[in-house]
Design a protein around this motif. Structure first.
Motif, PDB file in Angstrom:
ATOM      1  N   MET A   1       0.829  -1.207   0.000  1.00 53.44           N
ATOM      2  CA  MET A   1       0.000   0.000   0.000  1.00 53.44           C
ATOM      3  C   MET A   1       0.868   1.264   0.000  1.00 53.44           C
ATOM      4  N   VAL A   2       1.895   1.262   0.834  1.00 51.89           N
ATOM      5  CA  VAL A   2       2.775   2.432   0.913  1.00 51.89           C
ATOM      6  C   VAL A   2       3.546   2.608  -0.388  1.00 51.89           C
ATOM      7  N   ASP A   3       4.022   1.504  -0.965  1.00 55.07           N
ATOM      8  CA  ASP A   3       4.770   1.598  -2.222  1.00 55.07           C
ATOM      9  C   ASP A   3       3.885   2.136  -3.346  1.00 55.07           C
ATOM     10  N   SER A   4       2.639   1.681  -3.397  1.00 53.79           N
ATOM     11  CA  SER A   4       1.728   2.185  -4.432  1.00 53.79           C
ATOM     12  C   SER A   4       1.460   3.677  -4.254  1.00 53.79           C
ATOM     13  N   ILE A   6       3.469   5.826  -2.889  1.00 49.04           N
ATOM     14  CA  ILE A   6       4.693   6.554  -3.281  1.00 49.04           C
ATOM     15  C   ILE A   6       4.762   6.700  -4.798  1.00 49.04           C
ATOM     16  N   LEU A   7       4.467   5.634  -5.531  1.00 48.61           N
ATOM     17  CA  LEU A   7       4.498   5.711  -6.995  1.00 48.61           C
ATOM     18  C   LEU A   7       3.479   6.726  -7.517  1.00 48.61           C
ATOM     19  N   ILE A   8       2.276   6.724  -6.951  1.00 48.85           N
ATOM     20  CA  ILE A   8       1.249   7.665  -7.409  1.00 48.85           C
ATOM     21  C   ILE A   8       1.679   9.109  -7.152  1.00 48.85           C
ATOM     22  N   LEU A   9       2.215   9.377  -5.962  1.00 52.89           N
ATOM     23  CA  LEU A   9       2.649  10.737  -5.636  1.00 52.89           C
ATOM     24  C   LEU A   9       3.784  11.197  -6.553  1.00 52.89           C
ATOM     25  N   PHE A  10       4.723  10.321  -6.842  1.00 56.04           N
ATOM     26  CA  PHE A  10       5.829  10.696  -7.723  1.00 56.04           C
ATOM     27  C   PHE A  10       5.331  10.923  -9.147  1.00 56.04           C
ATOM     28  N   MET A  11       4.411  10.113  -9.614  1.00 53.48           N
ATOM     29  CA  MET A  11       3.866  10.316 -10.958  1.00 53.48           C
ATOM     30  C   MET A  11       3.105  11.640 -11.046  1.00 53.48           C
ATOM     31  N   ILE A  12       2.295  11.944 -10.010  1.00 52.00           N
ATOM     32  CA  ILE A  12       1.557  13.211 -10.029  1.00 52.00           C
ATOM     33  C   ILE A  12       2.521  14.395  -9.974  1.00 52.00           C
ATOM     34  N   SER A  13       3.559  14.280  -9.154  1.00 52.54           N
ATOM     35  CA  SER A  13       4.541  15.367  -9.067  1.00 52.54           C
ATOM     36  C   SER A  13       5.287  15.553 -10.378  1.00 52.54           C
ATOM     37  N   ALA A  48       5.520  12.427 -15.881  1.00 46.52           N
ATOM     38  CA  ALA A  48       4.924  11.294 -15.179  1.00 46.52           C
ATOM     39  C   ALA A  48       5.782  10.040 -15.323  1.00 46.52           C
ATOM     40  N   PHE A  49       6.370   9.846 -16.519  1.00 48.10           N
ATOM     41  CA  PHE A  49       7.233   8.673 -16.743  1.00 48.10           C
ATOM     42  C   PHE A  49       8.472   8.732 -15.857  1.00 48.10           C
ATOM     43  N   PHE A  50       9.157   9.872 -15.878  1.00 43.01           N
ATOM     44  CA  PHE A  50      10.352  10.001 -15.029  1.00 43.01           C
ATOM     45  C   PHE A  50       9.980   9.984 -13.539  1.00 43.01           C
ATOM     46  N   GLY A  51       8.792  10.493 -13.204  1.00 47.43           N
ATOM     47  CA  GLY A  51       8.338  10.397 -11.819  1.00 47.43           C
ATOM     48  C   GLY A  51       8.123   8.959 -11.389  1.00 47.43           C
ATOM     49  N   LEU A  52       7.597   8.110 -12.318  1.00 41.27           N
ATOM     50  CA  LEU A  52       7.424   6.688 -12.028  1.00 41.27           C
ATOM     51  C   LEU A  52       8.768   6.012 -11.762  1.00 41.27           C
TER      52      LEU A  52
END
Length: 388
Positions: A1-4, A6-13, A48-52
């Motif tokens: 849950m935490v990893d998901s 983190i990925l969502i927040l980085f993609m949005i950022s 979004a790609f580099f954020g992922l």
């Protein structure tokens, strides 16, 4: 849950940085663009790609840090945290003059770039310096401690954590090692070891069920006796079996793997891990038996070869005695003739000590009796003395 998350927040950022980053482009370049909204969409997608990618990297870094924090000694954790804080403080003090400088619009990105680079550089430097020299702080907080002084000077090395294998827990001799003070440092029980013991305790086989329950009982008693010293590592490592997971935990913590499994010990040594084989330790502590030593031994059972008997020393060493097959249950005097050392233990070979003194005494007494009879003939056979 935490990893998901983190990925969502980085993609949005990343997407927001790409979308809003169009406004930071030079106006001459924007004037040549026919579709600014399409450019925003493309830059948002790249962001979004580099954020992922950054989110995946950050997730792995977070998991690695959490594994280290769970098994790290408290003093080392505090010293690293202090070093990181001091490094960030120095970085921001040095950044203050740079951030106040008036810079042209074209090079204004230098300020955030310098802030990021300086914080990363000084933060990592402070962390590494605290890892190497952080234990010197022990002298400041407790200058009267001899152990802290020796550790700070590098004369005394800090004790490494001991990672327990399932075989050591089932063996049962771990309690004696801890009570005697032979094992130092934290004792770590991996989650995979607890799972394996639970599986054994739930087995339909009576022998396996007994071993599993004995191991769980021992860990419970040790946890009550050594409250803070015994640590349960709940990290679930990926691997084919318990051995692979224990090796991964040993590599992450830099501890010493404690086992009685010969194959696991050799594989861990091949991977340059610290290993303590309890079987080899017991063999090394056994008293030496040299050829020619004489002692009394009780013959317990028959040997594999003809006319062989088998007995055991007080430390459990097996002794094979030639010519003692018919003396099972008896205690005989034996003489050591040799010994065989192998990875699983030691075998001593001996022979029965011949009883020569009693035989010679009996033979001598019988000979004297016969000699006395010959030297003194019976009175009926004596010749009469001639009269004068």
């Amino acid at each position: 849950m935490v990893d998901s998350l983190i990925l969502i927040l980085f993609m949005i950022s990343g997407a927001a940085a790409g979308w809003l980053g169009v406004d930071l482009l030079p106006r001459a370049m924007l004037a040549e663009v026919d579709n600014p909204e399409g450019l925003r969409t493309v830059l948002g997608g790249f962001g979004a790609f580099f954020g992922l990618i950054a989110g995946v990297f950050f997730g792995q870094l977070r998991r690695s840090l959490m594994r280290q924090v769970r098994s790290m000694p408290t003093d080392l954790l505090v010293s690293r945290a202090v070093g990181l804080i001091l490094g960030l403080l120095v970085a921001n003090l040095l950044l203050a003059p740079i951030l106040l400088l008036p810079l042209p619009w074209e090079v204004v990105f230098v300020k955030p770039l310098a802030a990021v680079l300086s914080n990363v550089f000084f933060g990592v430097s402070g962390y590494n310096l605290a890892e190497v020299h952080g234990r010197t702080l022990l002298r400041l907080f407790n200058p009267s401690s001899t152990e802290a002084l020796l550790v700070a000077e590098g004369v005394l090395q800090p004790a490494s954590a001991k990672i327990l294998d399932t075989s050591v827990v089932i063996d049962g001799r771990l309690r004696g090692l801890l009570d005697s003070g032979v094992l130092e440092g934290q004792v770590i029980v991996a989650q995979c070891v607890i799972d394996e013991l639970q599986a054994l305790a739930d087995s339909s086989n009576a022998e396996k069920r007994g071993r599993g329950r004995r191991g769980l009982k021992l860990l419970t008693e040790l946890r009550e006796q050594y409250v803070r010293r015994l640590v349960v590592n709940s990290t679930r490592y990926e691997g084919k079996g318990v051995d692979d997971k224990l090796q991964a935990l040993t590599a992450d913590t830099g501890g010493t793997l404690l086992t009685t499994d010969y194959n696991l010990a050799k594989v861990a040594e091949l991977k340059s891990l610290k290993v303590l084989n309890l079987s080899e330790l017991v063999i090394a502590l056994r008293p030496e038996v040299q050829p020619g030593d004489e002692f009394q031994l009780k013959i317990a059972r028959e040997g594999k070869e003809a006319d062989q008997g088998v007995g055991y020393l007080d430390d459990g060493t097996m002794v094979v005695v030639e010519g003692a097959r018919e003396n099972i249950g008896e205690r005989l005097p034996v003489v050591v003739t040799g010994a065989l050392q192998n990875p699983t233990g030691r075998i001593v070979f001996a022979r029965r000590e011949p009883v020569l003194h009693a035989t010679a005494t009996e033979a001598g007494s019988h000979g004297n009796e016969r000699g006395g009879e010959r030297s003194t003939p019976p009175a009926s056979k004596r010749k009469p003395r001639a009269s004068r």
